[in-house]
Design an enzyme around this catalytic site. Structure first.
Site, PDB file in Angstrom:
ATOM      1  N   CYS A 294     -24.191-107.344  35.411  1.00 23.23           N
ATOM      2  CA  CYS A 294     -23.669-105.970  35.367  1.00 23.23           C
ATOM      3  C   CYS A 294     -23.040-105.693  36.720  1.00 23.23           C
ATOM      4  O   CYS A 294     -22.375-106.563  37.287  1.00 23.23           O
ATOM      5  CB  CYS A 294     -24.780-104.988  35.030  1.00 23.23           C
ATOM      6  SG  CYS A 294     -26.171-105.038  36.190  1.00 23.23           S
TER       7      CYS A 294
ATOM      8  N   ARG B  79     -14.737-100.550  33.149  1.00 19.81           N
ATOM      9  CA  ARG B  79     -15.048-101.303  34.359  1.00 19.81           C
ATOM     10  C   ARG B  79     -14.847-102.795  34.127  1.00 19.81           C
ATOM     11  O   ARG B  79     -14.330-103.507  34.994  1.00 19.81           O
ATOM     12  CB  ARG B  79     -16.492-101.031  34.811  1.00 19.81           C
ATOM     13  CG  ARG B  79     -16.723 -99.620  35.329  1.00 19.81           C
ATOM     14  CD  ARG B  79     -18.136 -99.442  35.839  1.00 19.81           C
ATOM     15  NE  ARG B  79     -18.378-100.216  37.050  1.00 19.81           N
ATOM     16  CZ  ARG B  79     -19.589-100.471  37.543  1.00 19.81           C
ATOM     17  NH1 ARG B  79     -20.668-100.023  36.908  1.00 19.81           N
ATOM     18  NH2 ARG B  79     -19.727-101.167  38.643  1.00 19.81           N
TER      19      ARG B  79
END
Length: 274
Positions: free
Chosen positions: A232, A174
Protein backbone atom coordinates in the site's frame (compact mmCIF):
# COMPACT_ATOMS: atom_id res chain seq x y z
CA UNK A 1 5.16 -20.36 8.84
CA UNK A 2 2.20 -19.98 11.19
CA UNK A 3 -1.01 -21.65 10.03
CA UNK A 4 -4.13 -19.93 11.41
CA UNK A 5 -6.58 -22.09 13.33
CA UNK A 6 -9.32 -19.47 13.55
CA UNK A 7 -10.87 -16.83 11.34
CA UNK A 8 -9.01 -13.52 11.29
CA UNK A 9 -12.32 -11.87 12.23
CA UNK A 10 -14.56 -11.86 15.29
CA UNK A 11 -18.13 -10.58 15.49
CA UNK A 12 -19.49 -8.19 18.09
CA UNK A 13 -21.65 -10.94 19.56
CA UNK A 14 -18.72 -13.32 19.90
CA UNK A 15 -16.48 -10.67 21.44
CA UNK A 16 -19.13 -9.86 24.00
CA UNK A 17 -19.27 -13.54 24.98
CA UNK A 18 -15.49 -13.86 25.52
CA UNK A 19 -14.66 -10.36 26.73
CA UNK A 20 -13.38 -11.39 30.15
CA UNK A 21 -11.05 -14.01 28.72
CA UNK A 22 -9.56 -11.91 25.91
CA UNK A 23 -6.93 -9.20 25.65
CA UNK A 24 -8.55 -6.34 23.70
CA UNK A 25 -6.43 -3.70 21.98
CA UNK A 26 -7.83 -0.36 20.82
CA UNK A 27 -5.73 0.70 17.82
CA UNK A 28 -7.59 3.81 16.74
CA UNK A 29 -5.58 5.76 14.18
CA UNK A 30 -6.32 7.42 10.85
CA UNK A 31 -3.82 8.56 8.27
CA UNK A 32 -3.83 12.34 8.39
CA UNK A 33 -6.59 12.33 10.97
CA UNK A 34 -6.75 13.26 14.65
CA UNK A 35 -4.83 11.18 17.20
CA UNK A 36 -6.63 8.09 18.41
CA UNK A 37 -6.00 8.53 22.12
CA UNK A 38 -8.71 11.19 22.68
CA UNK A 39 -11.20 8.93 20.93
CA UNK A 40 -10.19 6.06 23.22
CA UNK A 41 -10.58 8.29 26.27
CA UNK A 42 -14.08 9.25 25.14
CA UNK A 43 -15.19 5.64 25.06
CA UNK A 44 -13.83 2.18 24.33
CA UNK A 45 -14.58 -1.52 24.65
CA UNK A 46 -14.46 -2.52 28.34
CA UNK A 47 -11.02 -3.75 29.27
CA UNK A 48 -9.40 -2.50 26.07
CA UNK A 49 -5.87 -1.13 26.31
CA UNK A 50 -4.87 1.67 23.96
CA UNK A 51 -2.07 0.94 21.47
CA UNK A 52 -0.50 3.83 19.57
CA UNK A 53 0.24 2.82 15.98
CA UNK A 54 3.11 5.27 15.21
CA UNK A 55 5.03 4.58 18.42
CA UNK A 56 4.08 0.96 19.25
CA UNK A 57 3.50 -0.62 15.83
CA UNK A 58 6.06 1.12 13.63
CA UNK A 59 9.68 2.23 13.55
CA UNK A 60 10.64 5.80 12.66
CA UNK A 61 10.29 6.75 8.97
CA UNK A 62 13.27 6.22 6.73
CA UNK A 63 14.51 4.04 3.88
CA UNK A 64 11.92 1.47 4.94
CA UNK A 65 9.06 3.87 4.28
CA UNK A 66 6.71 5.90 6.44
CA UNK A 67 5.81 3.04 8.81
CA UNK A 68 8.62 0.46 8.86
CA UNK A 69 8.09 -2.63 10.97
CA UNK A 70 9.03 -2.01 14.61
CA UNK A 71 12.05 -3.64 16.18
CA UNK A 72 11.11 -6.97 17.75
CA UNK A 73 12.07 -5.95 21.28
CA UNK A 74 10.13 -2.71 21.07
CA UNK A 75 7.02 -4.44 19.77
CA UNK A 76 7.24 -7.15 22.41
CA UNK A 77 7.47 -4.53 25.17
CA UNK A 78 4.47 -2.63 23.79
CA UNK A 79 2.36 -5.77 23.64
CA UNK A 80 3.31 -6.78 27.16
CA UNK A 81 2.32 -3.32 28.41
CA UNK A 82 -1.03 -3.82 26.67
CA UNK A 83 -1.57 -7.07 28.56
CA UNK A 84 -0.84 -9.49 25.74
CA UNK A 85 0.23 -12.99 26.78
CA UNK A 86 1.20 -16.02 24.74
CA UNK A 87 -1.72 -18.19 25.82
CA UNK A 88 -4.56 -15.64 25.83
CA UNK A 89 -6.62 -14.70 22.75
CA UNK A 90 -6.27 -11.16 21.42
CA UNK A 91 -8.87 -8.99 19.67
CA UNK A 92 -7.88 -5.74 17.95
CA UNK A 93 -10.18 -2.98 16.73
CA UNK A 94 -10.17 0.60 15.47
CA UNK A 95 -12.66 3.05 13.99
CA UNK A 96 -11.16 2.88 10.49
CA UNK A 97 -12.76 -0.32 9.10
CA UNK A 98 -9.83 -2.40 10.35
CA UNK A 99 -7.18 -0.49 8.40
CA UNK A 100 -5.17 0.33 11.54
CA UNK A 101 -6.17 -2.69 13.66
CA UNK A 102 -4.96 -4.91 10.84
CA UNK A 103 -1.40 -3.73 11.49
CA UNK A 104 -1.59 -5.03 15.08
CA UNK A 105 -3.17 -8.27 13.85
CA UNK A 106 -0.41 -8.83 11.31
CA UNK A 107 2.42 -7.96 13.69
CA UNK A 108 1.10 -10.29 16.37
CA UNK A 109 0.69 -13.07 13.83
CA UNK A 110 4.13 -12.36 12.35
CA UNK A 111 5.65 -12.57 15.81
CA UNK A 112 4.01 -15.89 16.57
CA UNK A 113 0.81 -15.20 18.50
CA UNK A 114 -1.55 -18.09 17.65
CA UNK A 115 -4.93 -16.46 18.30
CA UNK A 116 -5.53 -12.85 17.26
CA UNK A 117 -8.60 -11.49 15.48
CA UNK A 118 -9.93 -8.20 14.13
CA UNK A 119 -13.36 -6.95 15.21
CA UNK A 120 -15.62 -7.16 12.17
CA UNK A 121 -17.23 -3.77 11.60
CA UNK A 122 -14.77 -2.07 13.98
CA UNK A 123 -15.82 0.40 16.70
CA UNK A 124 -19.04 1.46 14.92
CA UNK A 125 -20.25 -2.15 14.95
CA UNK A 126 -19.54 -2.46 18.67
CA UNK A 127 -21.33 0.78 19.43
CA UNK A 128 -24.28 0.10 17.14
CA UNK A 129 -24.54 -3.47 18.41
CA UNK A 130 -25.21 -2.31 21.95
CA UNK A 131 -21.78 -3.10 23.31
CA UNK A 132 -20.95 -1.59 26.68
CA UNK A 133 -18.72 1.49 26.57
CA UNK A 134 -16.03 2.29 29.13
CA UNK A 135 -14.28 5.63 29.56
CA UNK A 136 -11.65 4.88 32.22
CA UNK A 137 -8.10 4.20 31.05
CA UNK A 138 -7.23 0.53 31.20
CA UNK A 139 -3.82 -0.46 32.55
CA UNK A 140 -3.85 -4.25 32.35
CA UNK A 141 -1.46 -6.59 34.17
CA UNK A 142 1.75 -6.88 32.20
CA UNK A 143 1.61 -9.77 29.77
CA UNK A 144 4.22 -12.40 29.00
CA UNK A 145 4.09 -12.29 25.19
CA UNK A 146 7.29 -13.49 23.57
CA UNK A 147 7.82 -12.08 20.07
CA UNK A 148 9.26 -14.62 17.63
CA UNK A 149 9.39 -13.02 14.17
CA UNK A 150 8.96 -14.90 10.91
CA UNK A 151 5.50 -16.45 11.17
CA UNK A 152 3.99 -14.46 8.30
CA UNK A 153 5.55 -14.14 4.82
CA UNK A 154 7.40 -10.94 3.94
CA UNK A 155 8.95 -9.77 0.67
CA UNK A 156 11.48 -6.95 0.55
CA UNK A 157 12.17 -4.38 -2.18
CA UNK A 158 14.90 -6.34 -3.96
CA UNK A 159 12.46 -9.17 -4.75
CA UNK A 160 9.27 -7.25 -5.44
CA UNK A 161 9.68 -7.08 -9.22
CA UNK A 162 10.01 -10.88 -9.38
CA UNK A 163 6.70 -11.54 -7.62
CA UNK A 164 4.15 -13.34 -9.87
CA UNK A 165 1.15 -11.47 -8.43
CA UNK A 166 1.67 -8.05 -6.86
CA UNK A 167 -1.40 -6.31 -5.42
CA UNK A 168 -1.59 -2.57 -4.75
CA UNK A 169 -4.19 -1.94 -2.03
CA UNK A 170 -4.42 1.85 -2.41
CA UNK A 171 -7.23 3.92 -3.89
CA UNK A 172 -7.46 3.65 -7.71
CA UNK A 173 -6.46 7.26 -8.33
CA UNK A 174 -3.29 6.83 -6.30
CA UNK A 175 -2.51 3.56 -8.04
CA UNK A 176 -2.88 5.23 -11.42
CA UNK A 177 -0.70 8.15 -10.35
CA UNK A 178 -3.43 10.73 -10.95
CA UNK A 179 -3.00 12.08 -7.43
CA UNK A 180 -0.67 11.48 -4.50
CA UNK A 181 -1.72 13.28 -1.31
CA UNK A 182 0.86 11.68 0.98
CA UNK A 183 4.06 10.55 -0.73
CA UNK A 184 6.40 12.71 -2.87
CA UNK A 185 6.13 10.50 -5.97
CA UNK A 186 2.94 9.31 -7.67
CA UNK A 187 2.32 6.02 -9.45
CA UNK A 188 2.69 2.32 -8.72
CA UNK A 189 5.24 -0.50 -8.84
CA UNK A 190 5.53 -2.08 -12.32
CA UNK A 191 3.36 -5.17 -12.72
CA UNK A 192 1.06 -4.40 -9.81
CA UNK A 193 -2.69 -4.85 -10.05
CA UNK A 194 -5.08 -2.75 -8.00
CA UNK A 195 -7.53 -4.14 -5.44
CA UNK A 196 -8.47 -1.22 -3.16
CA UNK A 197 -9.16 -2.03 0.48
CA UNK A 198 -12.60 -0.43 0.20
CA UNK A 199 -13.73 -3.27 -2.08
CA UNK A 200 -13.22 -5.81 0.74
CA UNK A 201 -16.21 -4.46 2.66
CA UNK A 202 -19.97 -4.45 2.39
CA UNK A 203 -21.85 -1.18 2.54
CA UNK A 204 -22.37 -1.62 6.28
CA UNK A 205 -18.60 -1.64 6.89
CA UNK A 206 -18.37 -5.35 7.61
CA UNK A 207 -16.28 -7.75 5.58
CA UNK A 208 -17.69 -9.49 2.56
CA UNK A 209 -18.18 -13.23 2.91
CA UNK A 210 -15.33 -15.53 1.79
CA UNK A 211 -17.04 -16.51 -1.46
CA UNK A 212 -17.55 -12.90 -2.49
CA UNK A 213 -13.95 -12.05 -1.62
CA UNK A 214 -12.65 -15.01 -3.58
CA UNK A 215 -14.64 -13.87 -6.62
CA UNK A 216 -13.46 -10.27 -6.19
CA UNK A 217 -9.80 -11.22 -6.21
CA UNK A 218 -10.21 -13.83 -8.95
CA UNK A 219 -11.70 -11.13 -11.18
CA UNK A 220 -8.54 -9.07 -10.59
CA UNK A 221 -6.30 -12.00 -11.46
CA UNK A 222 -5.58 -13.38 -7.99
CA UNK A 223 -6.59 -17.02 -7.74
CA UNK A 224 -4.00 -18.32 -5.29
CA UNK A 225 -2.13 -20.51 -7.77
CA UNK A 226 0.92 -18.21 -7.67
CA UNK A 227 2.73 -16.29 -4.96
CA UNK A 228 0.84 -13.14 -3.93
CA UNK A 229 2.38 -10.04 -2.35
CA UNK A 230 0.43 -6.98 -1.19
CA UNK A 231 1.58 -3.40 -0.66
CA UNK A 232 0.00 0.00 0.00
CA UNK A 233 1.42 3.40 0.85
CA UNK A 234 3.36 2.50 3.99
CA UNK A 235 2.68 -1.18 4.72
CA UNK A 236 -0.21 -0.57 7.13
CA UNK A 237 -3.47 -0.66 5.18
CA UNK A 238 -2.18 -3.38 2.82
CA UNK A 239 -2.92 -5.83 5.64
CA UNK A 240 -6.62 -5.27 4.89
CA UNK A 241 -6.06 -7.09 1.59
CA UNK A 242 -3.96 -9.75 3.35
CA UNK A 243 -6.92 -10.43 5.66
CA UNK A 244 -9.37 -10.46 2.76
CA UNK A 245 -7.20 -12.95 0.91
CA UNK A 246 -6.93 -15.16 4.00
CA UNK A 247 -10.71 -15.14 4.28
CA UNK A 248 -10.78 -16.21 0.62
CA UNK A 249 -8.36 -19.05 1.35
CA UNK A 250 -5.33 -17.40 -0.26
CA UNK A 251 -2.09 -16.78 1.63
CA UNK A 252 -0.43 -13.45 0.83
CA UNK A 253 2.89 -11.92 1.77
CA UNK A 254 3.39 -8.29 2.76
CA UNK A 255 5.89 -5.84 1.30
CA UNK A 256 6.34 -3.78 4.50
CA UNK A 257 8.08 -0.78 2.93
CA UNK A 258 5.35 -0.48 0.32
CA UNK A 259 5.16 2.57 -1.96
CA UNK A 260 6.77 5.01 0.48
CA UNK A 261 9.75 2.68 0.87
CA UNK A 262 9.94 1.85 -2.84
CA UNK A 263 10.36 5.47 -3.88
CA UNK A 264 13.23 6.17 -1.47
CA UNK A 265 15.50 4.76 -4.19
CA UNK A 266 15.13 6.89 -7.34
CA UNK A 267 16.58 4.06 -9.45
CA UNK A 268 13.50 1.91 -8.84
CA UNK A 269 10.99 2.02 -11.71
CA UNK A 270 7.63 3.74 -11.36
CA UNK A 271 4.48 3.43 -13.49
CA UNK A 272 2.06 6.37 -13.72
CA UNK A 273 -0.67 4.92 -15.90
CA UNK A 274 -3.28 2.22 -15.41
Amino acid sequence: MHTPTTSPLISVAELRSVLGDTAVLDVRYRMGGPPGRPEYDAGHVPGAAYVDLPSDLAAPPGAGGRHPLPETERFEAAMRRAGVSNDRPVVVYDDWTGLAAGRAWWLLRYHGHPDVRVLDGAWPAWRDGGGEVETEEVVPPVGDFTARPGHMPVVEADDVLDVPVLVDARAPERYRGETEPIDPVAGHIPGAINVPTTTNLRVDGRWRDPGALKALYAAAGVDGTEEVVVYCGSGVTAVHDVIALELAGIRAALYPGSWSGWITDPARPVVTRS
